[in-house]
Enzyme design. Sequence first.
Site, PDB file in Angstrom:
ATOM      1  N   HIS A   1      53.186  16.135  44.883  1.00  0.00           N
ATOM      2  CA  HIS A   1      51.966  16.368  44.108  1.00  0.00           C
ATOM      3  C   HIS A   1      52.011  17.732  43.385  1.00  0.00           C
ATOM      4  O   HIS A   1      51.379  17.908  42.355  1.00  0.00           O
ATOM      5  CB  HIS A   1      50.736  16.383  45.020  1.00  0.00           C
ATOM      6  CG  HIS A   1      50.209  15.024  45.369  1.00  0.00           C
ATOM      7  ND1 HIS A   1      50.900  14.133  46.154  1.00  0.00           N
ATOM      8  CD2 HIS A   1      49.035  14.422  45.055  1.00  0.00           C
ATOM      9  CE1 HIS A   1      50.174  13.031  46.308  1.00  0.00           C
ATOM     10  NE2 HIS A   1      49.033  13.177  45.654  1.00  0.00           N
TER      11      HIS A   1
ATOM     12  N   CYS B   1      56.152  19.245  47.981  1.00  0.00           N
ATOM     13  CA  CYS B   1      55.240  18.101  48.002  1.00  0.00           C
ATOM     14  C   CYS B   1      55.252  17.573  46.580  1.00  0.00           C
ATOM     15  O   CYS B   1      55.146  18.362  45.631  1.00  0.00           O
ATOM     16  CB  CYS B   1      53.836  18.553  48.397  1.00  0.00           C
ATOM     17  SG  CYS B   1      52.578  17.273  48.222  1.00  0.00           S
TER      18      CYS B   1
ATOM     19  N   GLU C   1      44.713  15.237  43.021  1.00  0.00           N
ATOM     20  CA  GLU C   1      44.108  13.896  42.926  1.00  0.00           C
ATOM     21  C   GLU C   1      42.785  13.966  42.140  1.00  0.00           C
ATOM     22  O   GLU C   1      42.360  12.999  41.526  1.00  0.00           O
ATOM     23  CB  GLU C   1      43.878  13.303  44.329  1.00  0.00           C
ATOM     24  CG  GLU C   1      45.164  13.095  45.139  1.00  0.00           C
ATOM     25  CD  GLU C   1      45.848  11.732  44.912  1.00  0.00           C
ATOM     26  OE1 GLU C   1      45.171  10.756  44.565  1.00  0.00           O
ATOM     27  OE2 GLU C   1      47.092  11.663  45.092  1.00  0.00           O
TER      28      GLU C   1
ATOM     29  N   ASP D   1      55.064   6.799  47.178  1.00  0.00           N
ATOM     30  CA  ASP D   1      54.407   8.064  47.557  1.00  0.00           C
ATOM     31  C   ASP D   1      53.040   7.706  48.131  1.00  0.00           C
ATOM     32  O   ASP D   1      52.586   6.559  48.030  1.00  0.00           O
ATOM     33  CB  ASP D   1      54.233   8.950  46.308  1.00  0.00           C
ATOM     34  CG  ASP D   1      53.476  10.236  46.616  1.00  0.00           C
ATOM     35  OD1 ASP D   1      53.820  10.914  47.606  1.00  0.00           O
ATOM     36  OD2 ASP D   1      52.513  10.564  45.888  1.00  0.00           O
ATOM     37  N   SER D   2      52.380   8.709  48.693  1.00  0.00           N
ATOM     38  CA  SER D   2      51.038   8.482  49.216  1.00  0.00           C
ATOM     39  C   SER D   2      50.021   8.270  48.092  1.00  0.00           C
ATOM     40  O   SER D   2      48.920   7.796  48.346  1.00  0.00           O
ATOM     41  CB  SER D   2      50.610   9.676  50.068  1.00  0.00           C
ATOM     42  OG  SER D   2      50.618  10.848  49.276  1.00  0.00           O
TER      43      SER D   2
ATOM     44  N   CYS E   1      57.972  11.245  48.423  1.00  0.00           N
ATOM     45  CA  CYS E   1      56.916  11.940  49.156  1.00  0.00           C
ATOM     46  C   CYS E   1      57.620  12.775  50.222  1.00  0.00           C
ATOM     47  O   CYS E   1      58.426  12.235  50.996  1.00  0.00           O
ATOM     48  CB  CYS E   1      55.998  10.903  49.799  1.00  0.00           C
ATOM     49  SG  CYS E   1      54.795  11.611  50.946  1.00  0.00           S
TER      50      CYS E   1
HETATM   51  N1  DGL Z   1      52.962  13.746  47.854  1.00  0.00           N
HETATM   52  C1  DGL Z   1      53.093  13.878  49.263  1.00  0.00           C
HETATM   53  C2  DGL Z   1      54.231  14.782  49.655  1.00  0.00           C
HETATM   54  O1  DGL Z   1      55.161  14.948  48.881  1.00  0.00           O
HETATM   55  C3  DGL Z   1      51.971  14.098  50.156  1.00  0.00           C
HETATM   56  C4  DGL Z   1      50.593  14.286  49.774  1.00  0.00           C
HETATM   57  C5  DGL Z   1      49.724  13.776  50.884  1.00  0.00           C
HETATM   58  O2  DGL Z   1      49.533  12.585  50.895  1.00  0.00           O
HETATM   59  O3  DGL Z   1      49.296  14.562  51.747  1.00  0.00           O
HETATM   60  O4  DGL Z   1      54.262  15.318  50.731  1.00  0.00           O
END
Ligand code: DGL
Length: 272
Positions: A192, A190, A158, A16-17, A79
């Site tokens: 997150h 997402c 974050e 993931d990012s 992600c």
């Molecule tokens: N967790 C990521 C996603 O599912 C992206 C968050 C990001 O880096 O912008 O899209």
Amino acid sequence: MTLSHLNPDLPIGVFDSGIGGLTVVKEIKRLLPNEGIVYFGDTGRVPYGNKSKSTIIDYSLQITKFLESQGVKLIVIACNTATAHALDAVKKATHLPVIGVVDPGAKAAVHYTKSKRIGVIGTVGTVNSKAYEKAIHKLNSDMLVFSQAAPLFVPLVEEGWFTHPATSLIIREYLKPLENERIDTLVLGCTHYPLLKSAIDREVFSSITLVDSGEEVAKDVKSVLEKHKLLRVSKRTEPFQYFVSDLNFRFKELGKMFMDEPFDKVTLVEWQ
Ligand code: DGL
């Protein structure tokens, strides 16, 4: 695809990012407790959501190569942005099975909705790619899909602002237009966002079902491993391994809070 040379005891690679992919790791761990995990969080380059498709493809291919070098047996792109932009490129670049998060989320949304009015929230990249609309319409073309980019959610996660009053305000602002469309199902598009699930749940109409694709992804991981006879039967004794592109204290702090097992093996990867 023949994967008979792979050992079922090898770990699963997940990336993931940043921290968001841990929501998927948690579901994999719940369903498949024997499996080992090598996780890569691209903490040095987060967020992905506002970057171009070609940049995300470059990052995703680089990370895939890294995970391959760690000897994983399957790759999960945990992600949505990377799945939306780079799933095909990653599949082409590796001989390992690859699972993204968009199709499983779409499947769950189509399963839950009664009114056929589905909301999707995600990063700008995911929303603009229309990946969810396409995936949902492939399953059922009668569905109405309403999408909303929610770029401020990623820094809130974050930052660990799960219960901050500013978070509630921002959630209300982003979700009002979707409530006005009378959706009955909302995809947290997402990885997150499940970390804000309780906060989102507090703010939206109680009639709206929240879909977190992590659970569905774990089911897909299980069936792909079964299909290739790669399910691990021996008990896992080793801790999960975490790699990051920036060793910041936040990743460790949030990881410790979120994963209910030791979160000490975090290693910095320095790209040459
Ligand atoms: N967790 C990521 C996603 O599912 C992206 C968050 C990001 O880096 O912008 O899209």
